[in-house]
Enzyme design. Structure first.
Site, PDB file in Angstrom:
ATOM      1  N   THR A  55      -9.169   0.005   9.606  1.00  0.00           N
ATOM      2  CA  THR A  55      -9.154   1.378   9.106  1.00  0.00           C
ATOM      3  C   THR A  55      -8.530   1.390   7.716  1.00  0.00           C
ATOM      4  O   THR A  55      -7.440   0.851   7.530  1.00  0.00           O
ATOM      5  CB  THR A  55      -8.320   2.260  10.044  1.00  0.00           C
ATOM      6  OG1 THR A  55      -8.752   2.020  11.381  1.00  0.00           O
ATOM      7  CG2 THR A  55      -8.476   3.731   9.709  1.00  0.00           C
ATOM      8  N   SER A  62      -5.593   0.214   1.211  1.00  0.00           N
ATOM      9  CA  SER A  62      -5.384  -1.202   0.869  1.00  0.00           C
ATOM     10  C   SER A  62      -4.082  -1.769   1.426  1.00  0.00           C
ATOM     11  O   SER A  62      -3.480  -2.653   0.810  1.00  0.00           O
ATOM     12  CB  SER A  62      -5.409  -1.407  -0.654  1.00  0.00           C
ATOM     13  OG  SER A  62      -6.632  -0.961  -1.165  1.00  0.00           O
ATOM     14  N   ARG A  63      -3.658  -1.240   2.543  1.00  0.00           N
ATOM     15  CA  ARG A  63      -2.457  -1.758   3.218  1.00  0.00           C
ATOM     16  C   ARG A  63      -1.166  -1.566   2.416  1.00  0.00           C
ATOM     17  O   ARG A  63      -0.156  -2.199   2.707  1.00  0.00           O
ATOM     18  CB  ARG A  63      -2.619  -3.253   3.568  1.00  0.00           C
ATOM     19  CG  ARG A  63      -3.723  -3.509   4.600  1.00  0.00           C
ATOM     20  CD  ARG A  63      -3.289  -2.972   5.963  1.00  0.00           C
ATOM     21  NE  ARG A  63      -4.271  -3.185   7.012  1.00  0.00           N
ATOM     22  CZ  ARG A  63      -5.206  -2.285   7.367  1.00  0.00           C
ATOM     23  NH1 ARG A  63      -5.295  -1.130   6.746  1.00  0.00           N
ATOM     24  NH2 ARG A  63      -6.022  -2.552   8.353  1.00  0.00           N
ATOM     25  N   LEU A  64      -1.198  -0.716   1.386  1.00  0.00           N
ATOM     26  CA  LEU A  64       0.029  -0.457   0.621  1.00  0.00           C
ATOM     27  C   LEU A  64       0.717   0.785   1.207  1.00  0.00           C
ATOM     28  O   LEU A  64       0.824   1.829   0.562  1.00  0.00           O
ATOM     29  CB  LEU A  64      -0.296  -0.288  -0.869  1.00  0.00           C
ATOM     30  CG  LEU A  64      -0.775  -1.593  -1.519  1.00  0.00           C
ATOM     31  CD1 LEU A  64      -1.153  -1.368  -2.976  1.00  0.00           C
ATOM     32  CD2 LEU A  64       0.313  -2.666  -1.429  1.00  0.00           C
ATOM     33  N   HIS A  65       1.144   0.627   2.439  1.00  0.00           N
ATOM     34  CA  HIS A  65       1.678   1.762   3.181  1.00  0.00           C
ATOM     35  C   HIS A  65       3.053   2.172   2.664  1.00  0.00           C
ATOM     36  O   HIS A  65       3.773   1.375   2.062  1.00  0.00           O
ATOM     37  CB  HIS A  65       1.799   1.387   4.660  1.00  0.00           C
ATOM     38  CG  HIS A  65       0.587   0.700   5.189  1.00  0.00           C
ATOM     39  ND1 HIS A  65      -0.671   1.239   5.083  1.00  0.00           N
ATOM     40  CD2 HIS A  65       0.435  -0.507   5.816  1.00  0.00           C
ATOM     41  CE1 HIS A  65      -1.554   0.414   5.634  1.00  0.00           C
ATOM     42  NE2 HIS A  65      -0.907  -0.667   6.073  1.00  0.00           N
TER      43      HIS A  65
END
Ligand SMILES: Cc1cc2nc3c(=O)[nH]c(=O)nc-3n(C[C@H](O)[C@H](O)[C@H](O)COP(=O)(O)O)c2cc1C
Length: 229
Positions: free
Chosen positions: A24, A206-209
């Site tokens: 996701t 982009s997984r830069l949470h």
């Protein structure tokens, strides 16, 4: 075993490709220091209200991890029943696995998994029994069936079949027949989690949470920091 071909209502357990390969890309929501409340309870209350408003299923469900007397970790879901500056409350059987664990070792961690919002909140702290009056008040407001079940079930203990459990429920019903107010069993009540650290996680693209963490210092003040995702 069924020989039916896989269909949407009868999925094939030998092919978990779809289930195991989700990727996701989380949306545009963010959590930045400038938007975060000064303390984690205020921030949590805002996110919980939003989770309910945005129809998260069981928004007050949290998975709590405890440590058994032999050092083994264990987890399970419970429902949050109160949250304020004193902490986060849930109710259970003090003689259950988690109850015994917490009475011996109050260290606890809990996660609210709000996947549909791309959010989670993680508590780290200690859990201690709430005041007896608080448990009495909460128990008194439960449906009678749940009150009787609290008497009937010695939570986490083995039982020989469903029939044995139903017999214990009938016995409890007979015991309280004609009794207007079912009293709270002494072994049943609340725990209050007092956190010393609370993390708010917001999934981003982009997984830069975003991971904002409140940490309580010795004077009780909360400091806000950020962790790498
Ligand atoms: C959605 C959900 C909510 C639950 N809420 C509670 C709860 O509030 N209190 C409780 O004791 N158990 C609750 N349970 C059951 C626990 O997950 C667990 O099975 C039970 O407390 C025994 O855990 P233990 O053997 O680790 O002590 C809930 C389970 C689910 C799936």
């Amino acid at each position: 075993m069924s020989e039916n071909p896989a269909t949407p209502s009868n999925p094939d357990p030998d092919d978990l490709t779809a289930a195991l390969s989700t990727h996701t890309d989380y949306g545009v929501e963010k959590l930045e220091e400038a938007d975060a409340a000064a303390d984690p309870v205020t921030q949590f209350r805002a996110w919980l209200a939003e989770a309910a408003e945005r129809e998260v299923y069981e928004p007050n469900a949290m998975v709590v991890g405890t440590v058994d007397p032999d050092g083994a970790p264990s987890v399970r879901t419970v429902l949050l029943r109160g949250v304020d500056e004193r902490g986060f409350e849930f109710y259970t059987d003090y003689t259950s696995r988690k109850g015994r664990a917490l009475l011996a070792t109050p260290g606890i961690s809990a996660v609210f998994p709000w996947y549909s919002l791309h959010r989670q909140v993680i508590l780290y702290g200690e859990a201690r029994p709430v005041e007896q009056q608080t448990s009495d008040d909460y128990f008194a407001n439960r449906p009678r069936g749940a009150q009787v079940a609290a008497w009937a079930s010695d939570q986490s203990q083995p039982i020989d079949g469903r029939e044995g459990l139903e017999r214990k429920v009938r016995e409890a019903e007979e015991r309280f027949e004609g009794v207007e107010t079912v009293p709270r069993p002494e072994r049943w009540g609340g725990f209050r989690i007092v956190p010393h650290r609370v993390e708010f996680w917001q999934g981003r693209t982009s997984r830069l949470h975003d991971r904002l963490v409140y940490t309580r210092d010795a004077s009780g003040e909360w400091a806000l920091g950020r962790l790498q995702p």
